[in-house]
Design a protein around this motif. Structure first.
Motif, PDB file in Angstrom:
ATOM      1  N   UNK A 127       6.788  15.439  -4.381  1.00 27.88           N
ATOM      2  CA  UNK A 127       5.430  15.514  -3.778  1.00 27.88           C
ATOM      3  C   UNK A 127       4.518  14.612  -4.650  1.00 27.88           C
ATOM      4  N   UNK A 128       3.793  13.756  -4.100  1.00 27.01           N
ATOM      5  CA  UNK A 128       2.826  12.954  -4.558  1.00 27.01           C
ATOM      6  C   UNK A 128       1.441  13.782  -4.462  1.00 27.01           C
ATOM      7  N   UNK A 129       0.432  13.105  -4.970  1.00 26.57           N
ATOM      8  CA  UNK A 129      -0.883  13.740  -4.531  1.00 26.57           C
ATOM      9  C   UNK A 129      -1.614  12.738  -3.689  1.00 26.57           C
ATOM     10  N   UNK A 130      -2.373  13.493  -2.791  1.00 26.72           N
ATOM     11  CA  UNK A 130      -3.168  12.417  -1.572  1.00 26.72           C
ATOM     12  C   UNK A 130      -4.622  12.258  -2.178  1.00 26.72           C
ATOM     13  N   UNK A 131      -4.869  11.008  -2.474  1.00 29.81           N
ATOM     14  CA  UNK A 131      -6.166  10.509  -3.212  1.00 29.81           C
ATOM     15  C   UNK A 131      -7.034   9.511  -2.346  1.00 29.81           C
ATOM     16  N   UNK A 188       1.067  -1.294   0.016  1.00 25.84           N
ATOM     17  CA  UNK A 188       0.043   0.102   0.097  1.00 25.84           C
ATOM     18  C   UNK A 188       0.853   1.230  -0.018  1.00 25.84           C
ATOM     19  N   UNK A 189       0.089   2.254  -0.495  1.00 25.45           N
ATOM     20  CA  UNK A 189       0.715   3.520  -0.606  1.00 25.45           C
ATOM     21  C   UNK A 189       0.486   4.384   0.917  1.00 25.45           C
ATOM     22  N   UNK A 190       1.415   5.285   1.243  1.00 26.15           N
ATOM     23  CA  UNK A 190       1.369   5.836   2.400  1.00 26.15           C
ATOM     24  C   UNK A 190       0.066   6.397   2.758  1.00 26.15           C
ATOM     25  N   UNK A 191      -0.286   6.478   4.102  1.00 27.41           N
ATOM     26  CA  UNK A 191      -1.686   7.131   4.525  1.00 27.41           C
ATOM     27  C   UNK A 191      -1.354   8.556   4.539  1.00 27.41           C
ATOM     28  N   UNK A 192      -2.445   9.427   4.168  1.00 26.58           N
ATOM     29  CA  UNK A 192      -2.263  10.956   4.196  1.00 26.58           C
ATOM     30  C   UNK A 192      -3.725  11.508   4.241  1.00 26.58           C
ATOM     31  N   UNK A 193      -3.582  12.969   4.656  1.00 21.49           N
ATOM     32  CA  UNK A 193      -4.886  13.744   4.699  1.00 21.49           C
ATOM     33  C   UNK A 193      -4.633  14.907   3.729  1.00 21.49           C
ATOM     34  N   UNK A 244      -4.602   8.118   0.685  1.00 21.42           N
ATOM     35  CA  UNK A 244      -3.393   7.569   0.016  1.00 21.42           C
ATOM     36  C   UNK A 244      -2.341   8.353  -0.732  1.00 21.42           C
ATOM     37  N   UNK A 245      -1.046   8.484  -0.441  1.00 20.84           N
ATOM     38  CA  UNK A 245      -0.272   8.875  -1.205  1.00 20.84           C
ATOM     39  C   UNK A 245      -0.160   8.105  -2.381  1.00 20.84           C
ATOM     40  N   UNK A 246      -0.526   8.691  -3.629  1.00 23.23           N
ATOM     41  CA  UNK A 246      -0.656   8.034  -4.867  1.00 23.23           C
ATOM     42  C   UNK A 246       0.911   8.158  -5.691  1.00 23.23           C
ATOM     43  N   UNK A 247       1.270   6.939  -6.007  1.00 18.27           N
ATOM     44  CA  UNK A 247       2.636   6.821  -6.846  1.00 18.27           C
ATOM     45  C   UNK A 247       3.875   7.079  -5.778  1.00 18.27           C
ATOM     46  N   UNK A 248       3.763   7.393  -4.467  1.00 16.73           N
ATOM     47  CA  UNK A 248       4.915   7.688  -3.957  1.00 16.73           C
ATOM     48  C   UNK A 248       5.699   6.481  -3.726  1.00 16.73           C
ATOM     49  N   UNK A 249       5.279   5.350  -3.352  1.00 14.50           N
ATOM     50  CA  UNK A 249       6.251   4.152  -3.634  1.00 14.50           C
ATOM     51  C   UNK A 249       6.812   3.847  -4.944  1.00 14.50           C
ATOM     52  N   UNK A 250       6.202   4.069  -6.096  1.00 10.29           N
ATOM     53  CA  UNK A 250       6.567   3.891  -7.232  1.00 10.29           C
ATOM     54  C   UNK A 250       7.745   4.954  -7.627  1.00 10.29           C
ATOM     55  N   UNK A 251       7.533   6.295  -6.968  1.00 11.36           N
ATOM     56  CA  UNK A 251       8.727   7.161  -7.125  1.00 11.36           C
ATOM     57  C   UNK A 251      10.031   6.821  -6.569  1.00 11.36           C
ATOM     58  N   UNK A 252       9.648   6.568  -5.306  1.00 13.99           N
ATOM     59  CA  UNK A 252      10.943   5.847  -4.186  1.00 13.99           C
ATOM     60  C   UNK A 252      11.582   4.585  -5.170  1.00 13.99           C
ATOM     61  N   UNK A 279      -1.913  16.835   0.437  1.00 12.30           N
ATOM     62  CA  UNK A 279      -0.657  16.444  -0.473  1.00 12.30           C
ATOM     63  C   UNK A 279       0.522  16.655   0.376  1.00 12.30           C
ATOM     64  N   UNK A 280       0.484  17.775   1.268  1.00 13.07           N
ATOM     65  CA  UNK A 280       1.792  18.032   1.879  1.00 13.07           C
ATOM     66  C   UNK A 280       2.326  16.793   2.689  1.00 13.07           C
ATOM     67  N   UNK A 281       1.520  15.886   2.891  1.00 17.72           N
ATOM     68  CA  UNK A 281       1.970  14.794   3.633  1.00 17.72           C
ATOM     69  C   UNK A 281       2.778  13.631   2.664  1.00 17.72           C
ATOM     70  N   UNK A 282       2.413  14.106   1.469  1.00 19.28           N
ATOM     71  CA  UNK A 282       3.260  12.944   0.604  1.00 19.28           C
ATOM     72  C   UNK A 282       4.443  13.434  -0.115  1.00 19.28           C
TER      73      UNK A 282
END
Length: 489
Positions: free
Chosen positions: A318-322, A296-301, A325-333, A303-306
Motif C-alpha cells: 500500500x502506498x500513500x495517497x498524496x 504519472x502515478x495512479x490517481x487516488x482519494x 496521486x499514489x506516491x511510489x506505487x509505480x516504483x514498487x511495481x 490510501x486504500x486506493x493505492x
C-alpha cells in the motif's frame, strides 16, 4: 481621489505600513515567478504542426533547440508542478507528431511547420539516410513491430518499423478497419518510442540515431526508427554468464528502475515489464521497448486506493495517497518486476561467500519491496565496490606471491591445453577474472587439473584481470599481451 488614498496611508500606524510594503513585495515576487515560468516553459500550443524531418537534412537546415523538452535533470518530488509541466510538453509533442501522421494519411498538406530538429538536436539519420541502410536482415517481430538489423556508414544499426502482418494490424483489420487505418494505429506506438526513448536518454536507455516519418503527401507512408544495435536478452545466456557479468546486469536494471522512479516527466510505470523490453549493447543492459510505458502515478482519494496485490508472493503493498496521486506505487511495481525477471535469480548464484549476506539483503529488498530503488542502487553499488576492491578475499594480512611459480613474460599457449571448469566465463576454456596474481595462484592451487595459467592485459568491466588456466605446459608462443605462470611440480 488619489490624494485622499495617500493621506489615509500616511495617517495609518507603522504596522499597517509594514504590512502594506510586505504585500507589495510579495506581489512583485509572485509576478516575477510567473514570468520566469512562462519563459522557461514556452507554450507549444501555437505549434499547429511539426515537420517530420523530410527526406534530407539539407532540405530543412539546422534548427535551434530552444524548445527542446529533453536532457533535463531530475526534478524533486516537492516540485511536482514543474514535473507535470515537462510531462505536459512531452505529451503535447507526441500528440503533434501523431496528428502530423494522421494528416498525411488524410492528404492534408501541413503549414507553419517546425522541424523536429528543434526537439531532437542529436538526430543523425533522416528519411533518405534510412533508405540507404544496407544489408537489411530480419531479426524478430512482436505484437506490433518488426525489427531488422543493417549497416549505415559501416556502423551496425537496428531498424524498427510496423509489422503489417503482426497481431496488432491483423486484429485491427479483422474488426473492419482499413489497412491504412490499422497501420497508422500501430505506427503511433513507434512514434511514442521515438519520443520517450529520447526523453529518457542515458547509459541504460537505447540510443535513437534517427527516424523517418512521412513529411507530406508526396512521401511514402513508412514509419521507421533507427537505433544502436543490441542483442536480445536470452534467459539461458544470462544464466551462463559469470557472476561478475550477472552483477552488471543486476546493477543496470536497478539503475533503470531508479531512473524511472523520478524523471522530469513524473514517475513512469512499465506496464509490460519483461526481458523482451531490454537489449544488451556491449554487455550493458538497455531499455529498448517503451511503447507500453505509462506516465504519472495512479490517481487516488485515499490510501486504500493505492494498494497492489503481488499474487506470486502472496502479499499486498500500500502506498500513500498524496495530492490525489499514489506516491511510489509505480516504483514498487517496477522494483518487484525487475527482481522477478532479473535480480532474484541472477545475483545469488556464484556470489563470493563473504558477499552473500549483502546479496541476500538486495534479494530481500526486491522480493518484499522493503527498499526504495535509490536504496537498492546504493546497496548494489556498494556490493560492486567491495567486489572490485578484493574485500571479498578476506585477507587478514598482506598476501605475498608464490615465488615458486615460474614466470614467463610475453608467453602464451593459445588454443592449447584448455579444459572446462565450473566458474569459467567461456564455453570451451577455463577462463575467469581475478583480483590479482595471488588470487590466480590460489585458484590454480585448489584445482587438480591446473598446471599453469596465462594472465592477459585484458580487463573486465570492474577492472579485474582475465586469466586462462591450462592443464599442461607446452607449445609456447610469443605474445606481448600475456604472461605465463607455471605451477611448481
Amino acid at each position: 481621489m488619489v490624494w485622499k488614498f495617500k493621506r489615509r496611508l500616511r495617517c495609518a500606524d507603522w504596522k499597517r505600513q509594514v504590512l502594506y510594503y510586505i504585500g507589495v513585495a510579495f506581489s512583485l515576487i509572485l509576478v516575477w515567478n510567473i514570468v520566469v515560468i512562462n519563459l522557461h516553459f514556452d507554450s507549444v500550443e501555437s505549434e499547429i504542426y511539426i515537420d517530420a524531418g523530410g527526406t534530407s537534412r539539407r532540405k530543412h537546415g539546422t534548427q535551434r533547440s530552444e524548445t527542446n523538452v529533453f536532457h533535463v535533470s531530475k526534478i524533486p518530488f516537492a516540485r511536482t508542478g514543474l514535473r507535470y509541466a515537462f510531462e505536459s510538453r512531452l505529451r503535447k509533442l507526441l500528440e503533434i507528431m501523431e496528428i502530423d501522421l494522421d494528416n498525411n494519411v488524410a492528404n492534408v498538406v501541413t503549414e507553419n511547420v517546425l522541424t523536429y530538429d528543434t526537439y531532437f538536436p542529436d538526430r543523425q539519420l533522416y528519411c533518405d539516410d534510412v533508405m540507404n541502410i544496407t544489408n537489411m536482415t530480419f531479426i524478430a517481430s512482436g505484437w506490433t513491430k518488426a525489427v531488422y538489423k543493417g549497416v549505415f556508414r559501416d556502423i551496425p544499426v537496428a531498424i524498427k518499423t510496423v509489422d503489417v502482418k503482426g497481431q496488432d494490424v491483423t486484429t485491427c483489420m479483422n474488426e473492419g478497419n482499413t489497412e491504412t487505418t490499422c497501420f497508422v494505429k500501430a505506427a503511433k506506438k513507434i512514434v511514442k518510442e521515438i519520443v520517450v526513448l529520447q526523453a529518457l536518454t542515458g547509459q541504460n536507455v537505447l540510443k535513437v540515431l534517427g527516424f523517418c516519418l512521412p513529411r507530406d503527401t508526396d512521401d511514402n507512408l513508412w514509419v521507421a526508427m533507427v537505433t544502436e544495435l543490441g542483442e536480445a536478452v536470452d534467459l539461458i545466456k544470462l544464466l551462463q554468464m559469470s557472476w561478475e557479468d550477472r552483477l552488471r546486469i543486476s546493477m543496470d536494471v536497478t539503475a533503470i528502475v531508479n531512473m524511472m522512479s523520478e524523471t522530469p516527466y513524473g514517475s513512469l510505470a512499465m506496464n509490460d515489464f519483461r526481458r523482451q523490453q531490454f537489449v544488451l549493447v556491449n554487455g550493458v543492459l538497455k531499455l529498448s521497448d517503451v511503447d507500453d510505458i505509462g506516465f504519472r502515478d495512479l490517481p487516488c482519494t485515499r490510501n486504500s486506493d493505492c494498494h497492489v496485490d503481488f499474487a506470486s508472493m502472496n502479499f499486498t503493498q500500500i502506498s500513500e495517497c498524496v495530492h490525489g496521486r499514489c506516491v511510489e506505487l509505480n516504483e514498487k511495481r517496477n522494483i518487484f518486476n525487475a527482481g522477478r525477471h532479473f535480480v532474484i535469480y541472477l545475483l545469488p548464484h556464484g556470489a563470493p561467500p563473504r558477499l552473500q549476506p549483502i546479496v541476500e539483503e538486495i534479494v530481500a529488498g526486491y522480493t518484499y519491496i522493503s527498499m526504495t530503488s535509490e536504496q537498492l542502487l546504493a546497496k548494489i553499488t556498494s556490493l560492486k565496490q567491495l567486489y572490485q576492491s578484493g574485500w571479498y578475499l578476506n585477507r587478514t594480512e598482506y598476501a605475498t606471491r608464490n615465488a615458486s611459480y615460474k614466470r614467463l613474460t610475453e608467453t602464451d599457449m593459445p588454443g592449447f591445453y584448455d579444459y572446462l571448469c565450473r566458474l569459467s566465463v567461456a564455453m570451451a576454456t577455463c577462463t575467469v577474472s581475478v583480483y590479482d596474481q595471488i588470487e590466480a595462484e590460489d585458484l590454480c592451487n585448489q584445482d587438480d587439473h591446473c598446471r599453469a595459467f596465462v594472465m592477459v592485459t585484458q580487463k573486465t568491466w570492474t577492472g579485474r584481470t582475465v586469466v586462462h588456466f591450462k592443464n599442461t605446459v607446452g607449445s609456447l608462443r610469443t605474445n606481448t599481451n600475456t604472461t605465463l605462470f607455471v605451477k611448481p611440480s
